[in-house]
Design a protein around this motif. Sequence first.
Motif, PDB file in Angstrom:
ATOM      1  N   GLN A 286       0.847  -1.194   0.000  1.00  0.00           N
ATOM      2  CA  GLN A 286       0.000   0.000   0.000  1.00  0.00           C
ATOM      3  C   GLN A 286       0.880   1.241   0.000  1.00  0.00           C
ATOM      4  N   ILE A 287       0.659   2.125  -0.969  1.00  0.00           N
ATOM      5  CA  ILE A 287       1.423   3.365  -1.090  1.00  0.00           C
ATOM      6  C   ILE A 287       0.518   4.536  -0.745  1.00  0.00           C
ATOM      7  N   ASN A 288       0.935   5.337   0.238  1.00  0.00           N
ATOM      8  CA  ASN A 288       0.105   6.432   0.748  1.00  0.00           C
ATOM      9  C   ASN A 288       0.514   7.812   0.253  1.00  0.00           C
ATOM     10  N   GLY A 289       1.766   7.984  -0.134  1.00  0.00           N
ATOM     11  CA  GLY A 289       2.236   9.298  -0.563  1.00  0.00           C
ATOM     12  C   GLY A 289       3.501   9.174  -1.393  1.00  0.00           C
ATOM     13  N   ILE A 290       3.713  10.110  -2.321  1.00  0.00           N
ATOM     14  CA  ILE A 290       4.901  10.109  -3.179  1.00  0.00           C
ATOM     15  C   ILE A 290       5.413  11.534  -3.298  1.00  0.00           C
ATOM     16  N   THR A 291       6.739  11.698  -3.249  1.00  0.00           N
ATOM     17  CA  THR A 291       7.353  13.001  -3.503  1.00  0.00           C
ATOM     18  C   THR A 291       8.650  12.770  -4.262  1.00  0.00           C
TER      19      THR A 291
END
Length: 304
Positions: free
Chosen positions: A167-172
């Motif tokens: 599960q991926i919640n955020g990307i920067t």
Amino acid sequence: MPRVLLVAVIFSLICNIACAQDGRIFLSKDSGNIWKRMDQGFPQEAVVNDLAYTKGVVIAGTQAHGVFVSRDELNTWQASNQGLPKNIKVDALEIFENKILLGSFKHGLFISEDNGRSWRATHKGLTDSTVRCIHTFETRIIAGTNNGIYVSTDKGKTWRNIFQRRQINGITSMNGRIYAAGADGIFLSLEQGENWRIIYHKASVHNISSNGMYVFAMSYEGTGKILKTNDDGATWLRSDAGLPAKYTFQVEKIGQRLLACQWDGVYKSDNNANTWTKSSEGLSPGKPFKELLITPFGVITARP
């Protein structure tokens, strides 16, 4: 009228009045020092999940009321859901060139090419219909889902899974690197997202951002922490002095300042998150704020 029904009606009226007084969306024109309520036409029961800005238009994605847009610097808001499923839960908004991308819970990805007036699905290759976050990197669009990370190299027409089973919640991104926050830690890619390695694994991380100098991770560890790194995770520094002992929703950069959304308002830091002070004048007192958006006419924050 029966007493129980009368009490229920009165309670409902009180709640509606309280919600109306609290407000949902606020604007600051001085980098987060003073805020002004700006939600005329926006449903007070609508929970804001994400915000985006493009070409004079602010887009707000909600929990169960679809999309609302403002074309006059937040003075008024209108629903804009043509082409979207009814009561769609919007989890992510992002801008890529002249397009607005929308990620949803169980309805996949949508795209608007007319500044949010209408939407169409863009699911080809996407095998997970819950899109939690979207990030643009150079010529790529990257989407985080319950089944890892998908990438589009053709402006959102087709998608390919490049990092699975998490599960991926955020990307920067920062300095040519991509950082992904997930349920099992933080991951780094040096190859445009094609390969990943873990750089933090002590706790789930629900969001991640950067200011050009540091990457900031918002962790669920303990009662919630903000951590920062400037060496790709070789070292992590605790960066939440002055914040409540609860997890932080979001951190954004405006000029040399950082703003953070917390459970009792908005906080500011002018020293790269070494310390924080509350900066909530004009906001609904004691209420949580979840979203931040930097625009040419000010900073927007919204309540969950």
